[in-house]
Scaffold this motif. Structure first.
Motif, PDB file in Angstrom:
ATOM      1  N   ASP A 114      26.529  -3.918  42.499  1.00  0.00           N
ATOM      2  CA  ASP A 114      25.493  -4.792  41.947  1.00  0.00           C
ATOM      3  C   ASP A 114      24.291  -4.878  42.874  1.00  0.00           C
ATOM      4  O   ASP A 114      23.139  -4.896  42.416  1.00  0.00           O
ATOM      5  CB  ASP A 114      26.063  -6.188  41.686  1.00  0.00           C
ATOM      6  N   ASN A 115      24.539  -4.933  44.183  1.00  0.00           N
ATOM      7  CA  ASN A 115      23.437  -4.960  45.142  1.00  0.00           C
ATOM      8  C   ASN A 115      22.635  -3.662  45.100  1.00  0.00           C
ATOM      9  O   ASN A 115      21.403  -3.681  45.078  1.00  0.00           O
ATOM     10  CB  ASN A 115      23.975  -5.198  46.554  1.00  0.00           C
ATOM     11  N   VAL A 116      23.341  -2.528  45.090  1.00  0.00           N
ATOM     12  CA  VAL A 116      22.663  -1.236  45.132  1.00  0.00           C
ATOM     13  C   VAL A 116      21.885  -0.971  43.846  1.00  0.00           C
ATOM     14  O   VAL A 116      20.787  -0.407  43.867  1.00  0.00           O
ATOM     15  CB  VAL A 116      23.673  -0.109  45.413  1.00  0.00           C
ATOM     16  N   SER A 117      22.418  -1.398  42.712  1.00  0.00           N
ATOM     17  CA  SER A 117      21.773  -1.121  41.422  1.00  0.00           C
ATOM     18  C   SER A 117      20.658  -2.100  41.087  1.00  0.00           C
ATOM     19  O   SER A 117      19.900  -1.882  40.131  1.00  0.00           O
ATOM     20  CB  SER A 117      22.816  -1.158  40.293  1.00  0.00           C
ATOM     21  N   LEU A 118      20.518  -3.173  41.873  1.00  0.00           N
ATOM     22  CA  LEU A 118      19.580  -4.240  41.523  1.00  0.00           C
ATOM     23  C   LEU A 118      18.142  -3.747  41.383  1.00  0.00           C
ATOM     24  O   LEU A 118      17.420  -4.135  40.453  1.00  0.00           O
ATOM     25  CB  LEU A 118      19.657  -5.362  42.562  1.00  0.00           C
ATOM     26  N   GLY A 119      17.699  -2.880  42.301  1.00  0.00           N
ATOM     27  CA  GLY A 119      16.323  -2.395  42.241  1.00  0.00           C
ATOM     28  C   GLY A 119      16.019  -1.695  40.930  1.00  0.00           C
ATOM     29  O   GLY A 119      14.937  -1.866  40.359  1.00  0.00           O
ATOM     30  N   LEU A 120      16.969  -0.896  40.440  1.00  0.00           N
ATOM     31  CA  LEU A 120      16.758  -0.203  39.174  1.00  0.00           C
ATOM     32  C   LEU A 120      16.785  -1.182  38.008  1.00  0.00           C
ATOM     33  O   LEU A 120      16.012  -1.038  37.046  1.00  0.00           O
ATOM     34  CB  LEU A 120      17.822   0.880  38.981  1.00  0.00           C
ATOM     35  N   ARG A 121      17.683  -2.168  38.074  1.00  0.00           N
ATOM     36  CA  ARG A 121      17.756  -3.161  36.996  1.00  0.00           C
ATOM     37  C   ARG A 121      16.435  -3.925  36.892  1.00  0.00           C
ATOM     38  O   ARG A 121      15.952  -4.211  35.790  1.00  0.00           O
ATOM     39  CB  ARG A 121      18.910  -4.149  37.253  1.00  0.00           C
ATOM     40  N   LEU A 122      15.845  -4.256  38.052  1.00  0.00           N
ATOM     41  CA  LEU A 122      14.575  -4.983  38.052  1.00  0.00           C
ATOM     42  C   LEU A 122      13.434  -4.119  37.517  1.00  0.00           C
ATOM     43  O   LEU A 122      12.404  -4.646  37.098  1.00  0.00           O
ATOM     44  CB  LEU A 122      14.245  -5.469  39.467  1.00  0.00           C
TER      45      LEU A 122
END
Length: 282
Positions: A112-120
């Motif tokens: 979840d931490n690593v994917s956060l930038g893409l989700r944003l």
């Protein structure tokens, strides 16, 4: 990669248009007393696309301030910061930062931490998770996707920070004392990991460190800042050591030792000035 190929690679970088350019940059801050404190004065620095540049200097000389100017966190008082030839106004959209402090959310898992930038940035969860899984594997954390930061070692959390940053594919990577809190063995592992990932990308790297050996082992160039206040560029050294490098082994190369002696002679004088100034101001 042999020395001839390394030289060609370096020359190809420096003849291209600078990715980052600081022209006559000055930075002043206003003290609570109303007095103007000059941190940087007349900084000229150009960094090519794909170039790895470390900045060293005494404590308080403005290394982190330089990074903030490139990131767009602070505007220069005078002079210009250009990114790919365009004057930087506001936050640098091409840059991503890795700081000394932890930047993972403690209540989120690794994936979840690593994917956060893409989700944003609008990617759906499935796509973001797939890309995050790839980067988690690249930084050597496969199998830890569901772990929380408190369940990881310091070195593993730094790997999470790298994956968080690199997943958005920044063209400029800004690192401020990113490995300083790690023990020496973990630090060397992380330095080698960084070099391996960097060599597979075209990111321009600005790396701030107090460790001259680290700076030489990692970099294409080492920039020495003078002691503050009103620090400026005192030295700009090309590091023609062959790549790929092992940061622990390259330290025994005679060329490395010669570079260390040469740069330290420059840096030592500034450190002594900084110590003397600190003693006078006690």
């Amino acid at each position: 990669m042999n020395k001839a190929k390394d030289s060609v690679r370096y020359e190809a970088k420096v003849i291209s248009q600078p990715m980052i350019e600081l022209s006559g940059v000055c930075k002043d801050f206003l003290k609570p007393s109303g007095e103007v404190h000059s941190v940087l004065r007349n900084i000229h620095l150009a960094v090519a696309k794909g170039e790895f540049v470390s900045i060293v200097g005494p404590t308080g000389c403005g290394k982190s301030t330089t990074l903030s100017l490139i990131a767009g966190f602070e505007p220069p008082t005078q002079g210009m910061v250009r990114i790919r030839g365009e004057t930087l106004q506001g936050i640098n959209p091409l840059a991503a930062c890795v700081f000394q402090t932890e930047n993972a959310f403690p209540w989120k898992t690794v994936i979840d931490n690593v994917s956060l930038g893409l989700r944003l940035r609008g990617k759906d969860k499935r796509e973001a998770y797939a890309e995050a899984s790839r980067w988690i594997e690249i930084v050597g954390l496969k199998g830890f996707e569901g772990h929380y930061p408190h369940q990881l070692s310091g070195g593993m959390r730094k790997r999470v920070a790298l994956a968080q940053t690199l997943i958005v594919q920044p063209e400029i990577l800004l690192m401020d004392e990113s490995f300083s809190a790690l023990d020496v063995h973990t630090r060397h592992l992380m330095e080698n990991e960084l070099l391996k990932i960097w060599e597979e990308t075209s990111a321009s790297v600005i790396f701030i460190t107090h460790d001259l050996e680290e700076a030489i082992a990692l970099s294409d160039r080492v920039i020495v800042l003078s002691a503050g206040p009103a620090a400026t560029v005192k030295g700009d050294y090309k590091i023609h050591l062959p790549r790929p490098r092992n940061v622990a082994e390259v330290r025994f190369d005679p060329a490395f030792m010669k570079l260390h002696e040469q740069i330290w002679n420059d840096l030592r004088d500034e450190v002594m000035i900084s110590y003397a100034d600190a003693a006078r101001n006690k």
